[in-house]
Design a protein around this motif. Structure first.
Motif, short mmCIF file in Angstrom:
data_model
loop_
_atom_site.label_atom_id
_atom_site.label_comp_id
_atom_site.label_asym_id
_atom_site.label_seq_id
_atom_site.Cartn_x
_atom_site.Cartn_y
_atom_site.Cartn_z
N ASN A 550 0.76 -1.24 0.11
CA ASN A 550 0.11 0.04 0.06
C ASN A 550 0.89 1.36 -0.11
O ASN A 550 1.71 1.49 0.95
CB ASN A 550 -0.92 -0.14 1.49
N PRO A 551 0.79 2.15 -0.92
CA PRO A 551 1.83 3.23 -1.13
C PRO A 551 1.76 4.33 0.08
O PRO A 551 2.53 4.66 0.56
CB PRO A 551 1.18 3.92 -2.62
N VAL A 552 0.48 4.50 0.70
CA VAL A 552 0.28 5.29 1.93
C VAL A 552 0.98 4.82 2.96
O VAL A 552 1.67 5.52 3.53
CB VAL A 552 -1.21 5.75 1.80
N LEU A 553 0.62 3.69 3.04
CA LEU A 553 1.21 2.81 4.46
C LEU A 553 2.72 2.72 4.21
O LEU A 553 3.55 2.69 5.27
CB LEU A 553 0.48 1.49 4.74
N VAL A 575 4.76 -4.41 5.30
CA VAL A 575 3.82 -3.12 5.07
C VAL A 575 2.70 -3.97 4.36
O VAL A 575 2.88 -4.75 3.48
CB VAL A 575 4.34 -2.32 4.20
N PRO A 576 1.40 -3.64 4.91
CA PRO A 576 0.36 -4.15 4.30
C PRO A 576 0.16 -3.87 2.59
O PRO A 576 0.68 -3.00 2.35
CB PRO A 576 -0.82 -3.52 4.75
N THR A 577 -0.24 -5.10 2.03
CA THR A 577 -0.44 -4.63 0.53
C THR A 577 -1.66 -4.00 0.19
O THR A 577 -2.21 -3.92 1.17
CB THR A 577 -0.38 -6.31 -0.18
N GLU A 578 -1.91 -3.72 -1.21
CA GLU A 578 -3.19 -3.02 -1.57
C GLU A 578 -4.06 -4.19 -1.69
O GLU A 578 -4.14 -5.08 -2.14
CB GLU A 578 -2.97 -2.45 -3.02
N GLU A 579 -5.11 -3.73 -0.82
CA GLU A 579 -6.17 -4.99 -0.60
C GLU A 579 -7.05 -5.05 -2.20
O GLU A 579 -7.17 -4.23 -2.88
CB GLU A 579 -7.21 -4.63 0.31
N ASP A 580 -7.40 -6.10 -2.43
CA ASP A 580 -8.24 -6.44 -3.64
C ASP A 580 -9.45 -5.70 -3.32
O ASP A 580 -10.04 -5.45 -2.73
CB ASP A 580 -8.73 -7.89 -3.76
N ARG A 601 -8.49 0.15 5.91
CA ARG A 601 -8.80 0.33 7.43
C ARG A 601 -7.22 0.77 8.26
O ARG A 601 -7.54 1.46 9.07
CB ARG A 601 -9.03 -0.81 8.23
N GLU A 602 -6.31 0.39 7.65
CA GLU A 602 -4.77 0.84 8.38
C GLU A 602 -4.76 2.07 8.16
O GLU A 602 -4.36 3.13 8.94
CB GLU A 602 -3.76 0.18 7.73
N GLU A 603 -5.32 2.77 6.88
CA GLU A 603 -5.01 4.34 6.71
C GLU A 603 -6.02 5.14 7.62
O GLU A 603 -5.71 6.14 7.89
CB GLU A 603 -5.41 4.47 5.32
N HIS A 604 -7.09 4.39 7.76
CA HIS A 604 -8.20 5.20 8.72
C HIS A 604 -7.61 5.25 9.98
O HIS A 604 -8.10 6.32 10.55
CB HIS A 604 -9.40 4.31 8.47
#
Length: 861
Positions: A550-553, A575-580, A601-604
């Motif tokens: 995930n680019p933001v995370l 680092v979490p991946t981009e969710e489908d 959810r992580e970004e939230h």
């Protein structure tokens, strides 16, 4: 009429205020201090002030105060229009001005005066500026106004009370008896507002609400607005209560009301209910069918739109309306025609598809792109419903793709063809051919990149993959840098997955290494080197099955890593991946509106976690789990926990809500009965928890070294100091508080919390074989379920795998893999068989760390 007047008429009334200047307008307002004043001039000045305020113009406190007090001088005027504008100006200026309470006496005088035109406006203005401490002084006047025979006065008092119930609910509850007296008023609006006030005052008392709705459903309400509101309350109760017959019976009787508004509201409630019977549903459909043949465009739109929504759950119930819907295809209102067409597509039989598609052909040229997208989405669903019709549907979509249109319209068509390619193996060749033809003339970079990405995924699986190489290489020669870079990725994937094309792909990548753009040239060198190595694992990890964080995370994790000055190497796998991207359930024929971008959810929770001092030292956030309620939904204190997983640390965030308006909680924290192997690192309590405002409590723990010992549950108790407070202001009454505790449900730490897993993809079997040398743990278990489908679902939920990981018929297979919280990869494979009333499961887990593979089996056992 003069030429100037004609020009002003063409520009519209707003043009008179187009160049208003706030400073000069404030100077004009000083005219209000003159004696006597010209009402007509004052009306123009006040209109300009209200216009500026409604356009978002900001007045300073001093400007607003000066203007406010200048306006109050106009209370001396007897002009009706001017006085009503004065009340409106007071309402608009009061939030910005100081000492506005000074006009209370003038407003109270007007509120109790004989002039009915002034009374209603004075009530609204007075309730806007009066604070909670002074409302008791006008309580008697408000009660009298509620039962006033003049409907405008009564309605103004009821609506003002409804607004005040958000700030002083206890005071407004004392006015409920008066409001109940006017619920059966002959005036439509008074009855509607009274019902809203009474129901709003009882919203936290379920038993009183049930009694009110039951009583009102038996009464004879004359107001259609009140009946519509009552239907909504009844529908909500029907969904929440186990015994819902009385509410559904009332809603069904409203289908025979004389008001079209009430009939539609009842039909809409029935169609959206999950507890309605087939007979009642058919009655609602019959009513909507009558709406579809009405001579009123609003009724036709309401009928068509609601029937379109019904196709999601009960398409067979709408099939009987096909004749009436076909007549709406030629409706002059294009919204109605679009809804009718898409509903027919959703409910039509396979034999009628060709005829409907021909009708759409002449229909599309008359509607804008917004409506065309709705039609495309309906055809996309049709492709999934009738896979054998892919020839005609793909040809039709390709024809639409060649027509003029914006990027959103073209993207919707391309996505429909892509879905057809991915879902229907028989349509793969024809779909890819249409997409290749389109990118030859595609002028939208984002769309060309998307199609090249699909070619990379689906092209190598085709019978003749070499036929697509020419289209891809043309993009390298003819297109912009972004498209050329994606074309290089596509060529590399063809070479990695189809060995017979590898030599040709190497030649093409060699030519691309002379490209003018750095990004394109570097990618060509990178992929050529990997393909030349012949290392199967390297090719799989960097070309075939590439993991995208995930680019933001990723950005946040890198910043935290730099700020922590840690000597450890940064682990990108954590680092979490981009969710489908999961498609939202689209309403069958709802016209798309602009949606806010979705965040993970992580970004939230990213900003919330910043409250924890030193959070950056824990490394990147691996996963944020779904929230879990630790209390019943209707208790006085509501608590739920959100688990944030880091590589070595666990952060428990307790989201707390105090639902008692007479209580203020202080020094609120959660006492944990920790699992012995865990270490408590930090705890951040909530200083204050006022009424109806969420507060957060954080507990930071360190995971045990032994991974198996990380599974278990924590006992939890909410502890706080309780203060009695004034419900109107929320301030404590000065008495000494007392300590109290509130038991919570246990907080469980399970296997699914510590893994990010996904279902197996097409290359999964090869990945499983390549991991044969990794550490493996396997065992056989007898499960408590007797049904193999239920057992497979339960296993997926327990391990954190999506339901898509399950395949097979009598023998179920579960295949998936992902990452453990420490950035360690893991693969899981299980077989479930039902025999003699029991389900047996054989499961194996492979990982580079034996402890991680053992953790999977320990969780199941």
């Amino acid at each position: 009429m003069s030429r100037r007047d004609k020009k002003e008429d063409e520009e519209g009334p707003a043009s008179r205020f187009r160049n208003l200047d706030k400073t000069s307008l404030i100077q004009e307002a000083k005219y209000f201090n003159n004696t006597p004043v010209n009402p007509r001039k004052c009306i123009k000045i006040l209109t300009k002030i209200i216009y500026l305020l409604n356009q978002g113009e900001k007045f300073t406190i001093q400007e607003a105060t000066d203007t406010f007090f200048a306006t109050t001088k106009l209370f001396q005027s007897k002009d009706v229009v001017l006085r009503r504008l004065v009340y409106l100006s007071i309402k608009e200026l009061s939030p910005m001005a100081q000492d506005v309470i000074i006009v209370t006496s003038s407003l109270t005088k007007d509120m109790t005066g004989r002039e009915d035109l002034f009374r209603a406006a004075a009530i609204r203005a007075l309730c806007t500026i009066t604070d909670s401490t002074m409302l008791q002084a006008i309580e008697r006047y408000m009660k009298e106004a509620i039962v006033e025979k003049n409907s405008a006065v009564s309605s103004a008092a009821l609506v003002s009370a409804l607004h005040l119930s958000n700030t002083v609910p206890d005071l407004v509850r004392r006015w409920v008896n008066e409001a109940q007296d006017v619920i059966l008023s002959e005036n439509n609006m008074v009855s509607y507002h009274a019902l809203g006030l009474v129901a709003g005052a009882r919203r936290n008392d379920r038993l009183s609400t049930v009694k009110l709705i039951t009583k009102m459903s038996r009464a004879h309400l004359r107001s259609p607005y009140a009946l519509c509101l009552l239907i909504r309350y009844a529908a909500k109760l029907a969904e929440e209560e186990e015994v819902c017959g009385i509410y559904l019976d009332f809603i069904e009787t409203c289908l025979r009301h004389k008001s079209e508004m009430v009939i539609y509201e009842a039909a809409h409630a029935i169609i959206n209910s999950n507890k309605v019977t087939a007979v009642t549903l058919n009655h609602a459909v019959s009513v909507l069918q009558i709406f579809c043949v009405s001579n009123k465009a609003t009724l036709r739109l309401a009928g068509a739109r609601t029937l379109a929504k019904l196709t999601e759950k009960h398409p067979n119930a709408v099939a009987d309306c096909a004749v009436d819907l076909e007549n709406l295809i030629n409706d002059p209102n294009r919204s109605i025609a679009t809804l009718a067409m898409t509903t027919l597509l959703a409910t039509g039989a396979e034999s009628s598809i060709d005829r409907l598609v021909k009708q759409i052909g002449g229909f599309l040229s008359d509607i804008p792109d917004e409506f065309k997208i709705v039609v495309v989405q309906a055809i996309r669903r049709l492709c999934s419903k009738f896979p054998r019709k892919y020839h005609s549907l793909a040809a039709f979509l390709a024809g639409m793709l060649r027509e003029d249109g914006g990027v959103q319209y073209k993207t919707a068509i391309a996505e429909a063809i892509i879905a057809l390619v991915e879902e229907n193996p028989d349509a793969k060749e024809i779909g890819l051919a249409h997409l290749c033809e389109f990118i030859e003339d595609c002028e939208h970079t984002s769309l060309a990149v998307r199609i090249l990405n699909v070619l990379a995924m689906e092209g190598p699986k085709a019978r003749q993959p070499s036929r697509y190489i020419r289209f891809v290489y043309n993009r390298v020669i003819l297109e912009s840098g972004a498209v050329r870079a994606e074309a290089v990725n596509t060529l590399a994937r063809f070479g990695a997955t189809r060995p017979e094309l590898l030599d040709n792909i190497k030649v093409l990548l060699g030519r691309i290494q002379l490209d003018d753009e750095d990004e394109v040239r570097d990618r060509a060198v990178f992929y050529a080197t990997i393909l030349e190595s012949g290392d199967a694992q390297l090719i799989n990890d960097y070309i075939v099955d590439v993991r995208l964080p995930n680019p933001v995370l990723l950005e946040k994790a890198l910043i935290d890593h730099i700020n922590s000055e840690s000597e450890e190497l940064f682990n990108i796998d954590s680092v979490p991946t981009e969710e489908d991207k999961k498609e939202d359930k689209e309403a069958s024929a709802e016209i798309e509106t602009q949606k806010a971008p979705t965040v993970s959810r992580e970004e939230h929770y990213m900003d919330v976690l910043k409250e924890i001092i030193g959070i950056e030292n824990y490394g990147p956030l691996f996963k944020t789990c779904d929230s879990v309620d630790l209390t019943e939904p209707e208790t006085e204190y509501q608590v739920r926990v959100v688990k944030h997983i880091f590589a070595r640390h666990l952060v428990l965030q307790f989201e707390c809500l105090n639902t008692l308006s007479t209580m203020l909680l202080e020094q609120v924290y959660v006492q944990l009965d920790c699992i012995p192997e865990y270490e408590m690192v930090n705890q951040i309590p909530c200083a204050q928890l006022p009424y109806n405002k969420q507060g957060n409590i954080f507990c930071v723990l360190q995971f045990p070294e032994n991974t198996v010992e990380s599974l278990g549950s924590f006992g939890a108790t909410l502890e706080f100091v309780c203060q009695d407070c004034d419900p109107a202001t929320g301030l404590p009454d000065g008495s000494d508080g007392y300590a109290d505790i509130y038991p919570l449900e246990d907080v469980e730490i399970v296997c699914a919390d510590q893994f990010r897993l996904r279902a197996a993809n097409d290359e999964w079997e090869g990945t499983w074989e390549r991991a044969a040398s990794a550490c493996e743990a396997s065992d056989t278990f007898g499960l408590s379920q007797t049904n193999v489908d239920e057992a497979a679902t339960a296993v997926c939920d327990h391990l954190g795998l999506p339901r898509a990981a399950v395949s097979g018929g009598a023998v179920k297979e579960i295949c998936g893999g992902g990452m453990w919280r420490g950035g360690v990869p893991v693969l899981i494979k299980a077989r479930l068989v039902a025999a003699q009333g029991a389900v047996t499961m054989q499961i194996a887990a492979r990982s580079s760390r034996e402890a991680v593979a053992t953790l999977v089996l320990a969780a199941v056992g």
